[in-house]
Write an enzyme that holds these catalytic residues in place. Structure first.
Site, PDB file in Angstrom:
ATOM      1  CD  GLU A  72      -5.311   4.718   2.506  1.00 18.45           C
ATOM      2  OE1 GLU A  72      -4.263   4.090   2.604  1.00 18.45           O
ATOM      3  OE2 GLU A  72      -5.609   5.379   1.491  1.00 18.45           O
ATOM      4  CG  ASP A  85      -6.836   4.738  -2.371  1.00 17.55           C
ATOM      5  OD1 ASP A  85      -6.313   3.935  -1.587  1.00 17.55           O
ATOM      6  OD2 ASP A  85      -6.190   5.362  -3.231  1.00 17.55           O
TER       7      ASP A  85
HETATM    8  C1  NOJ Z   1      -3.686   3.608  -0.603  1.00 21.01           C
HETATM    9  C2  NOJ Z   1      -3.795   2.204  -1.093  1.00 21.01           C
HETATM   10  O1  NOJ Z   1      -4.144   1.369  -0.024  1.00 21.01           O
HETATM   11  C3  NOJ Z   1      -2.462   1.864  -1.700  1.00 21.01           C
HETATM   12  O2  NOJ Z   1      -2.342   0.499  -1.993  1.00 21.01           O
HETATM   13  C4  NOJ Z   1      -2.284   2.709  -2.925  1.00 21.01           C
HETATM   14  O3  NOJ Z   1      -0.999   2.474  -3.488  1.00 21.01           O
HETATM   15  C5  NOJ Z   1      -2.405   4.195  -2.594  1.00 21.01           C
HETATM   16  N1  NOJ Z   1      -3.523   4.476  -1.733  1.00 21.01           N
HETATM   17  C6  NOJ Z   1      -2.586   5.011  -3.845  1.00 21.01           C
HETATM   18  O4  NOJ Z   1      -3.857   4.783  -4.386  1.00 21.01           O
END
Ligand code: NOJ
Length: 537
Positions: free
Chosen positions: A281, A222
């Site tokens: 991500e 993440d």
């Molecule tokens: C990216 C995640 O996909 C999202 O759902 C989340 O709110 C944020 N990062 C914070 O962790």
């Protein structure tokens, strides 16, 4: 002249037997919304396990579980209080082990989300930090700073939270006085960790090993582009609210050079476990900077969101494909493709909604699944689910509150899956408790049950596409070659031989030469319909 995109998928450090993921179809399970086994209205691990037969039938190679670790659920699991335990809402470690074991028996790999950018404010470290004094080692695991201005009443810098409002919250010191501020790029319940602190990286290594030792096949990292913060935390040039999760170039909150050392360290741990994979991500637009995340000693894969951001427009789609391939081709890594996830509007809705949105989403599924590399598939895409209209009182995303009710957030794309029957909760839960988000009453035609035997359904289209992709050598090869095509259309050929044509124009078009193997809509007098795609060999 056809245009050839050169790309070499061979990654020097990867033994190809271990790189199972290189052409995998990875199914994202949003656990809260997948299947509820205990009747509390929230999906859980046993629910996922019950549905593994469905995922096997669908033909996916792996699943990615959005966070299932212990969490007070301020951001539905992306606020982790204990990264090495399962939240009771989802089950326990035994349920997790059983899920992994059964998935493996069915030859489905299991990957899971890790949230290394921040913890929950209920994490033991944060409680320690609050109880400790400014300058203490406990505070040095996070970003605690004195405020600016008279009495420190202003936040330490002008950074905005991605969920709205300032990225800083002021704490009350143990002696009861108003004190320092802490940084949170997301909700105030998600304090950012200080990755310059070795305790933070040691702890993540421990977490990686904890799950790898339990048999997990990999991780989704993440906010992989946000882990390193610049020295001195300089102000942002613009103090505008950024679009959710997107980062502008030059935004000091994201894509700092220091982030790569962190990913190298993650990679070192994963290299101890051959066959494991990490996908980051990475909301970074610049191709070169994006590619840096997947250099041979960093992450194996990174989500490229260009297809998510492209309209249903042939030029935009072709550009998104070219950029995604080029970004990773430079460093010999594998491209990734995704049309939606739990943070963005579902593709049916993004492409216009209704029958047109559904047709376009079906067409784009064939485009995505014909491309070289890893295809991610968000649960419910295979059913053609749209976003749902939710009344204000149903909204649960922290964005709604933090934005002062100006941003509705992401609940509309996170509705529980409709499995069977003719009325909500459509088999998602046994009906003792209402589903955590209401399921639209008119989804009876979208259930798994109603689509399974229907040859024209979106589920059948996905099953056919996944089967063809898995079994036929035509879906091999790293290169794609663009064909000349009518305006507002595109066509490309994989090195292995499959040709994919997309008609984003308003008129039927002739198909490229070849034998038709799959189309997302019936042909019209032998021609490809508008808003449709086809595969030929
Ligand atoms: C990216 C995640 O996909 C999202 O759902 C989340 O709110 C944020 N990062 C914070 O962790």
């Amino acid at each position: 002249m056809p245009y050839v995109t050169e790309v070499d998928l061979a990654h020097p450090t990867e033994d190809s037997a271990d790189a199972w993921w290189r052409d995998a179809v990875v199914y994202q399970v949003y656990p809260r919304s997948f299947a509820d086994s205990d009747g509390d209205g929230v999906g859980d691990l046993a629910g996922i396990r019950d549905k593994l037969g469905y995922l096997e039938l669908l033909g996916v190679d792996a699943i990615w579980l959005s966070p299932v670790m212990r969490s007070p659920m301020a951001d539905h699991g992306y606020d982790v209080a204990d990264p090495r335990d399962i939240d009771p809402l989802f089950g326990d470690l035994a349920d997790f082990d059983a899920l992994v074991a059964e998935a493996h028996e069915r030859e489905i790999r299991v990957t899971m989300d890790l949230v290394p950018n921040h913890t929950s404010d209920q994490h033991a470290w944060f409680a320690e930090a609050l109880a400790a004094s400014p300058g203490s080692p406990a505070r040095a695991r996070y970003y605690f700073r004195d405020g600016r201005g008279e009495g420190g009443t202003e936040p330490p810098n002008n950074w905005r939270s991605m969920f709205g409002g300032p990225a800083w919250t002021r704490v009350t010191e143990p002696d009861g006085s108003l004190g320092q501020w802490y940084l949170h790029l997301f909700a105030s319940e998600q304090p950012d960790l200080n990755w310059d602190n070795p305790e933070v990286s040691d702890d993540l290594a421990r977490t990686l090993r904890f799950w790898l030792d339990r048999g997990i096949d990999g991780f989704r990292i993440d906010v992989a582009h946000g882990l390193a913060k610049p020295d001195q935390l300089p102000d942002m040039a613009h103090n505008d609210e950024s679009e959710l999760l997107d980062s502008a170039e030059g935004d000091p909150r994201f894509d700092q050079d220091g982030v790569h050392e962190i990913h190298r360290n993650i990679r070192k741990v994963l290299d101890e476990y051959p066959g494991s994979v990490a996908v980051g991500e990475v909301w970074v637009d610049d191709d070169e900077r994006f590619g840096d995340y997947v250099r041979p000693d960093e992450l194996h894969l990174a989500f490229n969101f260009r297809l998510v951001q492209a309209d249903f427009d042939a030029t935009a789609i072709r550009e998104a494909i070219d950029h995604s391939i080029r970004a990773v081709g430079r460093v010999g890594a594998t491209p990734t493709w995704t049309l939606s996830n739990h943070d963005v509007d579902r593709e049916v809705t993004r492409y216009g909604g209704g029958a047109v949105g559904r047709d376009r989403a079906r067409a784009m599924a064939l485009v995505k699944l014909a491309l070289p590399g890893v295809a991610f598939l968000y649960n419910g895409s295979e059913l053609g689910l749209p976003n749902a209209d939710l009344p204000d009182e149903a909204l649960r995303d922290p964005m709604w509150e933090r934005s002062g009710h100006t941003e509705r957030g992401r609940d509309a794309c996170r509705i529980p899956l409709p499995w069977e029957g003719t009325e909500p909760p459509f088999g998602f839960t046994d009906g003792k408790s209402a589903p955590w988000l209401p399921i639209p009453t008119d989804w009876s035609g979208l259930t798994v049950e109603s689509q399974l035997e229907d040859l024209d359904s979106t589920l059948t289209l996905y099953r056919s596409a996944l089967e063809l992709r898995a079994k036929h050598p035509e879906f091999s090869g790293a290169e794609i070659e663009w064909y000349g095509s009518p305006s507002e259309c595109l066509a490309f050929r994989r090195a292995g031989g499959v040709i994919c044509a997309l008609n984003a124009s308003a008129e039927p078009i002739s198909l490229p030469p070849g034998t038709l193997v799959l189309a997302s809509a019936p042909l019209i007098d032998g021609k490809l319909a508008p808003n449709a795609a086809a595969w030929l060999v």
